[in-house]
Design an enzyme around this catalytic site. Structure first.
Site, PDB file in Angstrom:
ATOM      1  N   LYS A 164       7.219  11.307  -4.129  1.00  0.00           N
ATOM      2  CA  LYS A 164       7.114  11.725  -2.726  1.00  0.00           C
ATOM      3  C   LYS A 164       8.369  12.487  -2.297  1.00  0.00           C
ATOM      4  O   LYS A 164       8.294  13.507  -1.617  1.00  0.00           O
ATOM      5  CB  LYS A 164       6.886  10.502  -1.830  1.00  0.00           C
ATOM      6  CG  LYS A 164       5.499   9.919  -2.012  1.00  0.00           C
ATOM      7  CD  LYS A 164       5.350   8.545  -1.451  1.00  0.00           C
ATOM      8  CE  LYS A 164       3.989   7.984  -1.850  1.00  0.00           C
ATOM      9  NZ  LYS A 164       3.873   6.548  -1.657  1.00  0.00           N
ATOM     10  N   ASP A 209       0.844   7.998   7.211  1.00  0.00           N
ATOM     11  CA  ASP A 209      -0.058   7.276   6.301  1.00  0.00           C
ATOM     12  C   ASP A 209      -1.384   6.933   6.993  1.00  0.00           C
ATOM     13  O   ASP A 209      -2.345   6.551   6.332  1.00  0.00           O
ATOM     14  CB  ASP A 209       0.598   5.953   5.859  1.00  0.00           C
ATOM     15  CG  ASP A 209       1.228   6.055   4.475  1.00  0.00           C
ATOM     16  OD1 ASP A 209       0.832   6.955   3.713  1.00  0.00           O
ATOM     17  OD2 ASP A 209       2.104   5.227   4.172  1.00  0.00           O
ATOM     18  N   GLN A 249       6.750   2.020   2.321  1.00  0.00           N
ATOM     19  CA  GLN A 249       6.104   1.814   1.021  1.00  0.00           C
ATOM     20  C   GLN A 249       5.605   0.374   0.919  1.00  0.00           C
ATOM     21  O   GLN A 249       6.378  -0.570   1.006  1.00  0.00           O
ATOM     22  CB  GLN A 249       7.113   2.113  -0.103  1.00  0.00           C
ATOM     23  CG  GLN A 249       6.514   2.180  -1.492  1.00  0.00           C
ATOM     24  CD  GLN A 249       5.547   3.346  -1.663  1.00  0.00           C
ATOM     25  OE1 GLN A 249       5.889   4.493  -1.425  1.00  0.00           O
ATOM     26  NE2 GLN A 249       4.322   3.051  -2.055  1.00  0.00           N
TER      27      GLN A 249
END
Ligand code: NAD
Length: 234
Positions: free
Chosen positions: A4, A71, A48
């Site tokens: 990422k 997200d 995460q």
């Protein structure tokens, strides 16, 4: 460097990484999220997952301001996805939709069978396919006669996390097989949830693992971040 962060560098997106230790308190993590919520040069916040057991994952997701939630896990964004009026789609399902569109596959009226009902893949995937007029079935660990249900699918999305559990005999001739699973075998080989060889014999299109869905997920994260920045400018 993780994928990422590398993608941010390649696309020219400024990024900050906070690699916190496993014993970080929930309070400290929430304080960091709050700081990033308020930082003007940050348009996207990604926590995460999974988090250590002593941290309430929902509390952390809920703390991210919805317009930086690239997200799309915040309940506000989840609700928007349900209604079809959303800014961010969760990255993995969004990447799958791009793959399907780019491949010229029409979803309208198709039998779409999703295996897995997680909040990050299965459930939002079902909504995105529904918005494109697919006839959607979600399978899970309690589904009976899984093979029979999967065999109905014109589009099959496997998101379980069980190596090669979807085999060619479960696939309708000409179906599209999207493999989300990332599983490491004892010999360290990376495989998906679909048995690629046998499924490819039946499928008209199939995504490989590695490759396929994984890189699309990262691309969608970049897209959502750029979109967030653009929305802020309005
Ligand atoms: P999860 O563990 O949260 O959910 C798994 C789902 O599979 C559950 O809903 C469960 O009901 C279902 N399931 C379990 N056993 C089953 C069975 N025997 N038959 C039918 N359904 C069954 O998983 P997740 O977070 O959605 O991830 C699924 C897989 O996708 C994992 O391998 C994960 O690593 C991978 N993944 C990949 C990406 C990517 O970018 N490629 C992104 C997210 C997840």
């Amino acid at each position: 460097m993780n994928a990422k962060k590398k993608a941010c560098e390649e696309t020219g997106i400024y990024s900050e990484e906070y690699a916190l230790s496993g014993d970080t308190t929930q309070e400290a993590l929430l304080a960091l999220v709050k700081t990033l919520n308020e930082k003007d040069d940050i348009d996207g916040i990604l926590v995460q997952l999974p988090l250590p057991k002593h941290i309430d994952e929902d509390a952390v997701i809920n703390a991210i301001t919805p317009n930086k939630d690239v997200d799309a896990f915040h309940p506000v964004n989840v609700g928007r996805i349900m209604t079809g009026n959303y800014d961010f789609a969760p990255c993995t399902p969004a990447g799958i939709m791009e793959l399907i569109a780019e491949s010229g596959i029409d979803i309208a009226g198709k039998e779409c069978v999703i295996i897995g009902r997680s909040n990050i893949v299965g459930k939002p995937m079902s909504m995105l396919l529904l918005h494109k007029h697919g006839t959607v079935t979600i399978c899970h660990s309690k589904t009976q006669n899984l093979a029979e249900v999967v065999r109905r699918g014109d589009i099959v999305v496997a998101a379980v996390g069980r190596p090669q559990m979807i085999t060619g005999d479960m696939i309708k001739e000409g179906a599209v097989v999207i493999d989300v699973g990332i599983n490491r075998l004892a010999d360290k080989t990376l495989v998906g949830d679909a048995d690629f060889e046998s499924c490819a014999e039946k499928a008209s299109a199939i995504t490989p693992v590695p490759g396929g869905v994984g890189p699309m997920t990262i691309a969608m994260l970049m897209k959502n971040t750029v979109k967030s920045a653009a929305l802020k400018q309005r």
